[in-house]
Design a protein around this motif. Structure first.
Motif, mmCIF file in Angstrom:
data_model
loop_
_atom_site.group_PDB
_atom_site.id
_atom_site.type_symbol
_atom_site.label_atom_id
_atom_site.label_comp_id
_atom_site.label_asym_id
_atom_site.label_seq_id
_atom_site.Cartn_x
_atom_site.Cartn_y
_atom_site.Cartn_z
ATOM 1 N N VAL A 179 50.316 49.688 61.478
ATOM 2 C CA VAL A 179 50.459 49.873 62.925
ATOM 3 C C VAL A 179 51.323 51.109 63.164
ATOM 4 C CG1 VAL A 179 50.281 47.391 63.391
ATOM 5 C CG2 VAL A 179 52.524 48.427 63.006
ATOM 6 N N PRO A 180 51.361 51.611 64.404
ATOM 7 C CA PRO A 180 52.266 52.734 64.703
ATOM 8 C C PRO A 180 53.706 52.392 64.324
ATOM 9 C CG PRO A 180 50.719 52.433 66.492
ATOM 10 C CD PRO A 180 50.523 51.266 65.555
ATOM 11 N N VAL A 181 54.431 53.437 63.987
ATOM 12 C CA VAL A 181 55.742 53.238 63.371
ATOM 13 C C VAL A 181 56.687 52.430 64.249
ATOM 14 C CG1 VAL A 181 56.626 55.462 64.210
ATOM 15 C CG2 VAL A 181 57.592 54.437 62.157
ATOM 16 N N ALA A 182 56.586 52.571 65.556
ATOM 17 C CA ALA A 182 57.498 51.841 66.449
ATOM 18 C C ALA A 182 57.205 50.344 66.477
ATOM 19 C CB ALA A 182 57.419 52.412 67.859
#
Lengths: 139, 266
Positions: free
Chosen positions: B93-96
């Motif tokens: 998933v996206p890093v955040a």
């Protein structure tokens, strides 16, 4: 001669790519891996940390606005093999940074290489190798 | 053309060796990452009997463990894996949004993740009643009891479990581990495990300088059958004077990463 040099670089890259895979704790999902930009700027901070070191620098964009960029690279263990040091940068150093930006337009990215004021290049592959490929998903 | 090709290969090998040899000769802060099968500079002698003493390094192969197939997840395993938002692999998933306890919170990697991701150099020390494994990554250690005790029946969970070891023959040391904490992930792609997990490690001494590691995951609550994420992974013996870098995920550095890189990327 040019063909020979090219062949040397290509073969070196091939050897090194098998030996030194890029591994990231945080993956590449946030980054635009199809895009690379190069910015000239001034170092504001160099953070030598796990799981990623990151370089902060001020650079002017096309509109004349100075933005403070934060670009991550690999961990100290892996980049030390590539010639990076805790002392590689200090605030005020002039640098030319090639990076993959995040997709949302923030001044954040993943570092591909840095050219220092003295002409030295620090990259994400072992010395002498071509730039490494983008992070591959699939682990 | 053939000469040019040979020259290219020769130069490539020379550049590679030059690039890695400096790291192998550092008196302090060696990053490991053995790149060739023989770090000792001489011919490998025969394997010593019942002895794993030394600093072992799997090089780049130890770090990522890319591409190993798991056995199918059980319904319970599927449900748990859906909660794992990973930084790599099929659950990336996206890093955040990543919730990897190791890379985001700097929780312990735990066992067996320390074998399946970031297997950096580790030192093996024999004592009269145990084998100690001292890992560069996290600067952790494990105690593998060799005094004949049995594994605990219903242990309190531990990040690194409970381990016993035995010599199957003069060159093969087998370790069984139970009692791992369910909060840990098996790897960087968020493969889950339950408290039923049982791990077998087989360390086979091929010769003086080479050890092979095979890891078997047996967790009937999370997986439909046992599977082998590490199969005869070669480990190279580093020189005995190798001083290793620290590679410790710290909570403050993880927090700085979240603040500077992860959150702005939302």
């Amino acid at each position: 001669m040019k063909k020979t040099v090219f062949a040397v670089l290509l073969a070196t890259a091939a050897v090194l790519m098998t030996l030194a895979p890029l591994v990231a704790h945080h993956g590449a999902e946030s980054f635009d891996t199809e895009k690379e930009i190069t910015l000239k700027g001034t170092v504001t901070e160099w953070i030598w940390a796990n799981p990623h070191c990151f370089l902060k620098f001020d650079a002017m964009d096309d509109t004349g606005t100075v933005r403070n960029w934060a670009v991550e690279t690999q961990n100290p263990t892996d980049i030390s093999v590539r010639g990076w040091r805790r002392t590689s940068f200090k605030a005020g150093d002039q640098v030319t940074v090639t990076l993959q930006p995040v997709k949302n337009g923030a001044p954040v990215g993943r570092l591909r290489k840095v050219v220092l004021a003295n002409g030295e290049t620090l990259g994400t592959t072992l010395p002498g190798a071509a730039p490494a490929p983008a992070q591959q998903p699939g682990r | 053309m053939a000469n040019r090709f040979r020259l290219a290969i020769f130069a490539a090998v020379a550049l590679t060796l030059a690039a890695v040899s400096f790291a192998q000769n550092l008196p302090w802060n060696n990053p490991g990452r053995a790149q060739n099968p023989n770090q000792q500079g001489g011919a490998a002698g025969p394997a010593p009997r019942r002895d794993l003493t030394g600093i072992w390094d799997a090089g780049g192969e130890g770090i990522g463990a890319r591409g190993y197939p798991t056995s199918p997840l059980t319904p319970w395993g599927e449900e748990v894996s859906k909660t794992h938002k990973a930084g790599d692999g099929s659950r990336m998933v996206p890093v955040a949004e990543i919730n990897d306890p190791l890379s985001i919170m700097a929780d312990p990697a735990g066992f067996p993740r320390i074998l399946l991701f970031e297997l950096r150099p580790f030192q093996v020390v024999h004592t009269p009643n145990s084998v100690l494994m001292l890992y560069m990554f996290e600067k952790r250690w494990r105690v593998i009891w060799t005094d004949g005790r049995q594994l605990p029946k219903d242990p309190d969970p531990r990040w690194y479990g409970y381990s016993v070891g035995r010599w199957e023959d003069n060159y093969t040391f087998v370790v069984e581990t139970v009692g791992m904490d369910e909060r840990t992930w098996l790897d960087n792609s968020g493969n889950p495990h339950s408290h039923h997990l049982r791990v077998e490690e087989r360390y086979h001494r091929v010769n003086q300088n080479t050890l092979e590691l095979t890891v078997t995951i047996d967790d009937s609550k999370a997986y439909t059958k046992p599977w082998v994420p590490r199969n005869k992974l070669p480990l190279r013996l580093l020189p005995s004077g190798t001083d290793l870098m620290e590679m410790i995920p710290s909570a403050s550095e993880a927090a700085a990463y979240r603040k500077v890189v992860a959150e702005p990327s939302r």
